[in-house]
Write a protein that holds these residues in place. Sequence first.
Motif, mmCIF file in Angstrom:
data_model
loop_
_atom_site.group_PDB
_atom_site.id
_atom_site.type_symbol
_atom_site.label_atom_id
_atom_site.label_comp_id
_atom_site.label_asym_id
_atom_site.label_seq_id
_atom_site.Cartn_x
_atom_site.Cartn_y
_atom_site.Cartn_z
ATOM 1 N N ARG A 102 0.819 -1.213 0.000
ATOM 2 C CA ARG A 102 0.000 0.000 0.000
ATOM 3 C C ARG A 102 0.853 1.264 0.000
ATOM 4 O O ARG A 102 0.386 2.332 -0.399
ATOM 5 C CB ARG A 102 -0.949 -0.006 1.209
ATOM 6 C CG ARG A 102 -2.106 -0.983 1.052
ATOM 7 C CD ARG A 102 -3.061 -0.934 2.238
ATOM 8 N NE ARG A 102 -4.193 -1.837 2.029
ATOM 9 C CZ ARG A 102 -5.229 -1.966 2.854
ATOM 10 N NH1 ARG A 102 -5.265 -1.248 3.977
ATOM 11 N NH2 ARG A 102 -6.216 -2.795 2.582
ATOM 12 N N PRO A 162 1.799 2.418 -4.277
ATOM 13 C CA PRO A 162 0.710 2.292 -5.256
ATOM 14 C C PRO A 162 1.143 2.525 -6.682
ATOM 15 O O PRO A 162 0.468 2.081 -7.624
ATOM 16 C CB PRO A 162 -0.297 3.363 -4.787
ATOM 17 C CG PRO A 162 0.541 4.381 -4.071
ATOM 18 C CD PRO A 162 1.612 3.579 -3.385
ATOM 19 N N THR A 180 -3.603 -3.619 -6.751
ATOM 20 C CA THR A 180 -4.355 -4.272 -5.678
ATOM 21 C C THR A 180 -3.615 -5.517 -5.199
ATOM 22 O O THR A 180 -3.049 -6.261 -6.005
ATOM 23 C CB THR A 180 -5.756 -4.675 -6.165
ATOM 24 O OG1 THR A 180 -6.447 -3.505 -6.598
ATOM 25 C CG2 THR A 180 -6.550 -5.348 -5.056
ATOM 26 N N ALA A 221 -8.081 -4.871 -0.677
ATOM 27 C CA ALA A 221 -8.278 -3.420 -0.713
ATOM 28 C C ALA A 221 -9.573 -3.016 -0.020
ATOM 29 O O ALA A 221 -9.758 -1.845 0.333
ATOM 30 C CB ALA A 221 -8.291 -2.923 -2.160
ATOM 31 N N ASP A 247 -7.203 0.105 6.853
ATOM 32 C CA ASP A 247 -5.866 -0.029 7.431
ATOM 33 C C ASP A 247 -5.910 -0.613 8.837
ATOM 34 O O ASP A 247 -5.046 -1.415 9.212
ATOM 35 C CB ASP A 247 -5.172 1.339 7.472
ATOM 36 C CG ASP A 247 -4.796 1.848 6.084
ATOM 37 O OD1 ASP A 247 -4.817 1.045 5.128
ATOM 38 O OD2 ASP A 247 -4.470 3.043 5.975
#
Length: 423
Positions: free
Chosen positions: A29, A32, A37, A57, A61
């Motif tokens: 993450r 990106p 994904t 996704a 978090d």
Amino acid sequence: MPRNALYAQSGGVTAVINVSAQAVIETARRHPERIGTVYAARNGIIGALTENLIDTAQEPDAAIAALRHTPAGAFGSCRYKLKGFDKNLAEYERLIEVFKAHDIGYFFYNGGGDSADTCLKVSQLGDKLGYPVQAIHIPKTMDNDLPLTDCCPGFGSVAKYTAVSIREAGFDVASMAASSTQVFILEVMGRHAGWTAAAGGLAAEREGDAPQVILFPEIVFDEDRFLAAVDRAVKTYGYCAIVASEGLRDANGRFLSEADTTDAFGHAQLGGLAPRLAQRIKTRLGYKYHYAIADYLMRAARHIAARTDVEQAYAVGRAAVELALTGASGVMVTIERQSDSPYRWTTGTAPLEQVANVERKLPRAFITADGFHITEACRRYLAPLIAGEDYPPYENGLPRYIRLKNVPVPPKTGRVFTIGTQT
């Protein structure tokens, strides 16, 4: 456009395998621009073959961070080993079909020796079938039997559980021995390698401490010598506590606990060593006994995980993604010990060709001359791995663990694939 990643868990789960999953997802993450994904395959490589994918996704978090404290496999695991390209080409063609449909450019497989073999074969898809994918193996095994790494994430916590359990049980038996139980046996996992059994030896810091006897799969079982050691301990200390590896073998090489069945990898199914040993003690020595088979309890015990183990599980997951971003493939992340005291370590790599299907056994130098305990060299190796505590959050007196939503990814290939055949 950044390509997507596929993460999967394989083999027996541990108290910290989800920490590696957390690390993979969190690290991806942060990049990106390079990784799109992160999908998870439900139940390991089987999920990849059947296009049963999970969209990580969809998890916030905070949920991913909560994996740090949650045992077992958040995305499901499996015991399934890909056959060679020449024996089941359809499986590899199916993987390419699924990977193409979901634009998978990175594959992270989190498991032990058999999983390393699967990851190696996936890394060869480019050369053999023209679909390049970067495949990185993330080590995980409570058995601690992967080669070319100082230790394996999952082991340190099991080692801590084993040492704590036999110490506590030893206090219990010692308090009852005068009029009741005199022998206690703790059966632990470890098919071919005695690392987990050896960890129990850490509890014995002084003469007479439990365990007085450890049974390793590396040492051929001799019933007469074993019973003599038990008898000597009871007569000397009033009781005997034993740690026994499930993989104990007799002089003919047969597992004492073999159940005449095999698992998906063709390995003999084991279980029930402790009652067998207990009955021999009762029959030949006459001592009253109790036994416990730790089994899944030891590998799921997140409540007593070693902080070192948690930190290493995260480090190897993070390193796997960072390696992939450099273009690496066909390697396993390793843990490299730099010093014993203070314990210092870093991550490294090893080629999967040298890891897959190779078992690292407990060195003979780690076992005492009589075959029933650990040496100081073994203690120096093991002690740092169980260091530190990393307790999960508690609620209503119980650990609070996360259950992810595991939102499925809509299939794109348009067909069903059954393991072993195509329909």
